[in-house]
Enzyme design. Structure first.
Site, PDB file in Angstrom:
ATOM      1  N   TYR A 110       0.774  -1.290   0.004  1.00 24.76           N
ATOM      2  CA  TYR A 110       0.100  -0.060  -0.011  1.00 24.76           C
ATOM      3  C   TYR A 110       0.745   1.565   0.025  1.00 24.76           C
TER       4      TYR A 110
ATOM      5  N   LEU B 100       5.820 -10.406  -2.051  1.00 28.74           N
ATOM      6  CA  LEU B 100       4.483 -10.621  -2.336  1.00 28.74           C
ATOM      7  C   LEU B 100       3.561 -11.249  -1.253  1.00 28.74           C
TER       8      LEU B 100
ATOM      9  N   ARG C  57       1.854  -6.226   8.556  1.00 31.50           N
ATOM     10  CA  ARG C  57       1.306  -5.084   9.189  1.00 31.50           C
ATOM     11  C   ARG C  57       0.095  -4.900   9.881  1.00 31.50           C
TER      12      ARG C  57
ATOM     13  N   THR D 158       5.591   2.163  14.526  1.00 31.46           N
ATOM     14  CA  THR D 158       4.128   2.481  14.192  1.00 31.46           C
ATOM     15  C   THR D 158       3.995   3.490  15.841  1.00 31.46           C
TER      16      THR D 158
ATOM     17  N   SER E  23      -0.859  -5.213  20.360  1.00 30.90           N
ATOM     18  CA  SER E  23      -1.042  -6.277  19.974  1.00 30.90           C
ATOM     19  C   SER E  23       0.296  -7.094  19.500  1.00 30.90           C
TER      20      SER E  23
ATOM     21  N   TYR F  41       1.575  -7.698  16.758  1.00 31.95           N
ATOM     22  CA  TYR F  41       2.082  -6.794  15.559  1.00 31.95           C
ATOM     23  C   TYR F  41       2.849  -5.736  15.931  1.00 31.95           C
ATOM     24  N   HIS F  42       2.065  -4.925  16.929  1.00 29.49           N
ATOM     25  CA  HIS F  42       2.751  -3.696  17.584  1.00 29.49           C
ATOM     26  C   HIS F  42       3.975  -4.173  18.471  1.00 29.49           C
TER      27      HIS F  42
ATOM     28  N   LYS G  39       7.234  -4.431  16.343  1.00 26.92           N
ATOM     29  CA  LYS G  39       7.750  -2.953  16.153  1.00 26.92           C
ATOM     30  C   LYS G  39       8.742  -2.483  17.180  1.00 26.92           C
TER      31      LYS G  39
ATOM     32  N   ARG H 184     -11.723   2.084   5.763  1.00 29.50           N
ATOM     33  CA  ARG H 184     -13.024   1.113   6.055  1.00 29.50           C
ATOM     34  C   ARG H 184     -14.115   1.980   6.056  1.00 29.50           C
TER      35      ARG H 184
ATOM     36  N   ARG I  80     -11.063  -5.871  20.437  1.00 27.67           N
ATOM     37  CA  ARG I  80      -9.627  -5.777  21.005  1.00 27.67           C
ATOM     38  C   ARG I  80      -9.549  -5.467  22.260  1.00 27.67           C
ATOM     39  N   VAL I  81      -8.582  -5.494  23.126  1.00 30.39           N
ATOM     40  CA  VAL I  81      -8.552  -5.143  24.101  1.00 30.39           C
ATOM     41  C   VAL I  81      -7.595  -3.746  24.248  1.00 30.39           C
TER      42      VAL I  81
HETATM   43  P1  NAD Z   1       1.487  -3.679   3.091  1.00 25.88           P
HETATM   44  O1  NAD Z   1       0.856  -5.020   3.793  1.00 25.88           O
HETATM   45  O2  NAD Z   1       0.521  -3.252   2.141  1.00 25.88           O
HETATM   46  O3  NAD Z   1       2.895  -3.727   2.430  1.00 25.88           O
HETATM   47  C1  NAD Z   1       3.801  -4.336   3.199  1.00 25.88           C
HETATM   48  C2  NAD Z   1       4.564  -5.011   1.904  1.00 25.88           C
HETATM   49  O4  NAD Z   1       5.746  -5.648   2.444  1.00 25.88           O
HETATM   50  C3  NAD Z   1       3.732  -6.109   1.009  1.00 25.88           C
HETATM   51  O5  NAD Z   1       4.006  -5.930  -0.084  1.00 25.88           O
HETATM   52  C4  NAD Z   1       4.355  -7.362   1.464  1.00 25.88           C
HETATM   53  O6  NAD Z   1       4.438  -8.423   0.487  1.00 25.88           O
HETATM   54  C5  NAD Z   1       5.766  -6.842   1.729  1.00 25.88           C
HETATM   55  N1  NAD Z   1       6.490  -7.889   2.849  1.00 25.88           N
HETATM   56  C6  NAD Z   1       6.132  -8.310   4.123  1.00 25.88           C
HETATM   57  N2  NAD Z   1       6.600  -9.078   4.517  1.00 25.88           N
HETATM   58  C7  NAD Z   1       7.982  -9.052   3.678  1.00 25.88           C
HETATM   59  C8  NAD Z   1       9.296  -9.805   3.874  1.00 25.88           C
HETATM   60  N3  NAD Z   1       9.343 -10.951   5.031  1.00 25.88           N
HETATM   61  N4  NAD Z   1      10.108  -9.804   2.746  1.00 25.88           N
HETATM   62  C9  NAD Z   1       9.749  -9.207   1.776  1.00 25.88           C
HETATM   63  N5  NAD Z   1       8.639  -8.462   1.816  1.00 25.88           N
HETATM   64  C10 NAD Z   1       7.841  -8.442   2.592  1.00 25.88           C
HETATM   65  O7  NAD Z   1       1.528  -2.761   4.371  1.00 25.88           O
HETATM   66  P2  NAD Z   1       1.544  -0.894   4.314  1.00 25.88           P
HETATM   67  O8  NAD Z   1       0.295  -0.522   4.863  1.00 25.88           O
HETATM   68  O9  NAD Z   1       2.158  -0.643   2.951  1.00 25.88           O
HETATM   69  O10 NAD Z   1       2.778  -0.727   5.331  1.00 25.88           O
HETATM   70  C11 NAD Z   1       4.037  -0.642   5.339  1.00 25.88           C
HETATM   71  C12 NAD Z   1       4.754  -0.453   6.301  1.00 25.88           C
HETATM   72  O11 NAD Z   1       4.301   0.618   7.182  1.00 25.88           O
HETATM   73  C13 NAD Z   1       4.579  -1.466   7.592  1.00 25.88           C
HETATM   74  O12 NAD Z   1       5.774  -1.801   8.282  1.00 25.88           O
HETATM   75  C14 NAD Z   1       3.591  -1.108   8.554  1.00 25.88           C
HETATM   76  O13 NAD Z   1       3.882  -1.590   9.778  1.00 25.88           O
HETATM   77  C15 NAD Z   1       4.022   0.482   8.535  1.00 25.88           C
HETATM   78  N6  NAD Z   1       2.894   1.405   8.800  1.00 25.88           N
HETATM   79  C16 NAD Z   1       1.720   1.388   8.054  1.00 25.88           C
HETATM   80  C17 NAD Z   1       0.404   1.991   8.334  1.00 25.88           C
HETATM   81  C18 NAD Z   1      -0.914   1.916   7.579  1.00 25.88           C
HETATM   82  O14 NAD Z   1      -1.556   2.627   8.060  1.00 25.88           O
HETATM   83  N7  NAD Z   1      -0.852   1.321   6.396  1.00 25.88           N
HETATM   84  C19 NAD Z   1       0.789   2.917   9.453  1.00 25.88           C
HETATM   85  C20 NAD Z   1       1.771   2.975  10.284  1.00 25.88           C
HETATM   86  C21 NAD Z   1       2.955   2.023   9.891  1.00 25.88           C
HETATM   87  N1  USQ Z   2     -11.660   0.463  14.845  1.00 24.91           N
HETATM   88  C1  USQ Z   2     -12.781   0.625  14.971  1.00 24.91           C
HETATM   89  N2  USQ Z   2     -13.578  -0.024  13.816  1.00 24.91           N
HETATM   90  C2  USQ Z   2     -12.954  -0.571  12.593  1.00 24.91           C
HETATM   91  C3  USQ Z   2     -11.661  -0.529  12.815  1.00 24.91           C
HETATM   92  C4  USQ Z   2     -10.767  -0.006  13.735  1.00 24.91           C
HETATM   93  O1  USQ Z   2     -13.463   1.275  15.961  1.00 24.91           O
HETATM   94  O2  USQ Z   2     -13.788  -0.894  12.068  1.00 24.91           O
HETATM   95  C5  USQ Z   2     -10.636   1.002  15.896  1.00 24.91           C
HETATM   96  C6  USQ Z   2      -9.755  -0.003  16.544  1.00 24.91           C
HETATM   97  O3  USQ Z   2     -10.291  -0.736  17.668  1.00 24.91           O
HETATM   98  C7  USQ Z   2      -8.521   0.968  17.187  1.00 24.91           C
HETATM   99  C8  USQ Z   2      -8.342   1.939  16.088  1.00 24.91           C
HETATM  100  O4  USQ Z   2      -9.905   2.050  15.274  1.00 24.91           O
HETATM  101  O5  USQ Z   2      -8.865   1.414  18.264  1.00 24.91           O
HETATM  102  C9  USQ Z   2      -7.411   1.873  14.984  1.00 24.91           C
HETATM  103  O6  USQ Z   2      -7.623   0.624  14.532  1.00 24.91           O
HETATM  104  P1  USQ Z   2      -6.883   0.312  12.795  1.00 24.91           P
HETATM  105  O7  USQ Z   2      -7.463  -0.831  12.381  1.00 24.91           O
HETATM  106  O8  USQ Z   2      -7.351   1.461  11.887  1.00 24.91           O
HETATM  107  O9  USQ Z   2      -5.279   0.719  13.147  1.00 24.91           O
HETATM  108  P2  USQ Z   2      -4.315  -0.323  13.784  1.00 24.91           P
HETATM  109  O10 USQ Z   2      -5.029  -1.553  13.947  1.00 24.91           O
HETATM  110  O11 USQ Z   2      -3.827   0.356  14.792  1.00 24.91           O
HETATM  111  O12 USQ Z   2      -3.194  -0.628  12.796  1.00 24.91           O
HETATM  112  C10 USQ Z   2      -2.955   0.425  11.868  1.00 24.91           C
HETATM  113  C11 USQ Z   2      -2.161  -0.387  10.400  1.00 24.91           C
HETATM  114  C12 USQ Z   2      -0.632  -0.450  11.419  1.00 24.91           C
HETATM  115  C13 USQ Z   2      -0.108   0.676  12.009  1.00 24.91           C
HETATM  116  C14 USQ Z   2      -1.234   1.540  12.965  1.00 24.91           C
HETATM  117  C15 USQ Z   2      -0.715   2.906  13.533  1.00 24.91           C
HETATM  118  O13 USQ Z   2      -2.436  -1.287  10.236  1.00 24.91           O
HETATM  119  O14 USQ Z   2       0.022  -1.115  10.453  1.00 24.91           O
HETATM  120  O15 USQ Z   2       1.087   0.303  12.652  1.00 24.91           O
HETATM  121  O16 USQ Z   2      -2.330   1.741  12.196  1.00 24.91           O
HETATM  122  S1  USQ Z   2      -0.994   2.944  15.182  1.00 24.91           S
HETATM  123  O17 USQ Z   2      -2.608   2.911  15.173  1.00 24.91           O
HETATM  124  O18 USQ Z   2      -0.594   4.394  15.360  1.00 24.91           O
HETATM  125  O19 USQ Z   2      -0.160   2.046  15.925  1.00 24.91           O
END
Ligand code: NAD
Ligand code: USQ
Length: 399
Positions: free
Chosen positions: A11, A33, A100, A144, A179, A181-182, A185, A241, A326-327
């Site tokens: 993305y 991919l 992510r 994050t 989580s 995931y978090h 990071k 969403r 979620r918690v």
């Molecule tokens: P995404 O899932 O769309 O893109 C991640 C890409 O990395 C994918 O194309 C996937 O195929 C690739 N990938 C995953 N694991 C890999 C591996 N081991 N080797 C090679 N390629 C791999 O996610 P995104 O939304 O583009 O997010 C990118 C980064 O930004 C992530 O680290 C995410 O935690 C961080 N981030 C995203 C958001 C958000 O809201 N989208 C917010 C904060 C931080």
């Molecule tokens: N939430 C809702 N309704 C929904 C989806 C989410 O109320 O339909 C709430 C969740 O409970 C949470 C908040 O919205 O409290 C954010 O959720 P999210 O799904 O928008 O974001 P999050 O899970 O935190 O993760 C996303 C990205 C992640 C990035 C993170 C930044 O997927 O890669 O690290 O945002 S942050 O939130 O600052 O940690």
């Protein structure tokens, strides 16, 4: 500069590669991919149709006359990663290549382990690849804001000055992620800080908030350059969403009381933040942290904005409060400092009604690609075994 974008098919990674290429940098992408594989396995899909990585790169070459080098590989596969670093010799490595989604990491033990293995081991390999093959390379790592959690004091940018028993020190800000995931990071941040200290690596850890938006100036140039847009319960993020839900007449999915407050950033600003970080290189051995957000909203704020804009567009937008899967704190203090990127020159694209309208319009355009079965959450933080059922085929909304 020679910039390697790890995760350059995602993305954010794909538009980032385009953005940097457009600015005249030499760009390579590295991706396994994995994100596309998840969709294929479970019947999920991006709202906006996306081309193969090969087609995207070819389109950019035809349109802009600029090459983007492509490496297929996994960051956990050290020979593949080493090959990219040795051959491309990056001056900057932008690391987006992680699993992510917080819900994905909470499905069950396997997904938690997979997430932390992918992210923590992958990043450790990136650190070794820089040390072994590109010692001067600046690592720009996507962290994050969720690393900090929601403490009852202001969130600083990475470090906090603490006075304790008459002594003072500047220490890493306490981490309370929500989580597995978090947490991955947080583990990355510790490994990166340590590698900077022992090997003299230079790194910027970008604690980014929730990204919204579907387009950048470059992806808008041709439909084949579009980036993915997720609206499902696993990968879709809140604002993206809600816009899709409003467009197809699905009640907005507010989890719990809706007071959950987070930092947000427009995808166009994400592109610029990476450039600003890359252009202002840290000193040898320096580990710095920037909070990459421009605004903060509660989930109730986000729902209210989408409701207002959707209603003005003639849509009936309903709000639905769901039991929170979620918690997390649903009412809390939240004030995060985010001045470092502004000081470097970031001029934010703030969340205007027009941005929400654009996302809703886009979702209306692709409403036949929206599978409403993918919207409601099935991953519950409290459950030991959760399921993301494969969906047989994508269906028309309302089917
Ligand atoms: P995404 O899932 O769309 O893109 C991640 C890409 O990395 C994918 O194309 C996937 O195929 C690739 N990938 C995953 N694991 C890999 C591996 N081991 N080797 C090679 N390629 C791999 O996610 P995104 O939304 O583009 O997010 C990118 C980064 O930004 C992530 O680290 C995410 O935690 C961080 N981030 C995203 C958001 C958000 O809201 N989208 C917010 C904060 C931080
Ligand atoms: N939430 C809702 N309704 C929904 C989806 C989410 O109320 O339909 C709430 C969740 O409970 C949470 C908040 O919205 O409290 C954010 O959720 P999210 O799904 O928008 O974001 P999050 O899970 O935190 O993760 C996303 C990205 C992640 C990035 C993170 C930044 O997927 O890669 O690290 O945002 S942050 O939130 O600052 O940690």
């Amino acid at each position: 500069m020679r910039i390697l974008v790890l995760g350059g098919d995602g993305y954010l990674g794909w538009p980032q590669a385009l953005y940097l290429s457009q600015k005249g940098h030499e760009v390579a992408v590295f991706d396994n991919l994995a994100r596309r594989q998840f969709d294929l396995r479970h019947g999920f899909d991006s709202l906006v149709p996306i081309q193969t990585l090969h087609r995207r790169i070819a389109c950019w070459q035809e349109l802009a006359g600029r090459e983007i080098v492509h490496y297929h590989g996994d960051t956990r596969d050290y020979p593949a990663l080493s090959h990219a670093f040795q051959e491309f010799e990056p001056e900057v490595a932008v690391h987006y290549a992680e699993q992510r989604a917080a819900p994905y990491s909470m499905i069950d033990r396997e997904h938690a382990v997979e997430t932390q293995d992918n992210n923590v081991i992958g990043t450790l390999n990136v650190l070794y690849a820089i040390k072994d093959f590109a010692p001067g390379c600046h690592l720009v790592k996507l962290g994050t804001m969720g690393e900090y959690g929601t403490p009852n004091i202001d969130i600083e940018e990475g470090f906090i000055e603490i006075e304790y028993k008459g002594r003072k020190d500047v220490l890493p800000y306490p981490k309370q992620p929500g989580s597995f995931y978090h947490l991955s990071k947080v583990h990355d941040s510790h490994n990166i800080m340590f590698a900077c200290k022992i090997w003299g690596i230079r790194s910027t850890d970008l604690n980014q908030g929730i990204v919204y938006g579907a387009d950048t100036y470059e992806t808008e140039l041709h439909p084949d350059l579009a980036t993915r847009f997720d609206y499902d319960q696993v990968y879709g993020t809140a604002l993206n969403r809600f816009c899709v839900q409003a467009a197809v007449g699905f009640p907005l999915t507010i989890y719990g009381r809706g007071g959950q407050t987070r930092g947000y950033i427009n995808i166009k600003d994400t592109m610029r933040c990476i450039e600003l970080a890359a252009l202002s290189e840290p000193a040898e051995g320096e580990y710095r942290v920037f909070n990459q957000i421009t605004e903060r909203f509660s989930i109730n704020d986000v729902a209210a904005m989408v409701h207002r804009v959707g209603t003005a567009m003639g849509l009936t937008v309903e709000m639905n409060t769901l039991p929170n899967p979620r918690v997390e704190a649903e009412e809390h203090y939240y004030n995060a400092v985010h001045t470092k990127l502004m000081d470097l020159g970031l001029e934010p694209h703030l969340l205007a009604d027009a941005v929400i309208e654009r996302m809703i319009t886009l979702a209306q355009e692709y409403r036949d690609r929206v599978d409403t079965r993918l919207i409601l959450p099935t991953v519950d933080w409290r459950e030991v075994e959760n399921h993301v059922e494969p969906v047989e085929s994508l269906a028309v909304a309302g089917d």
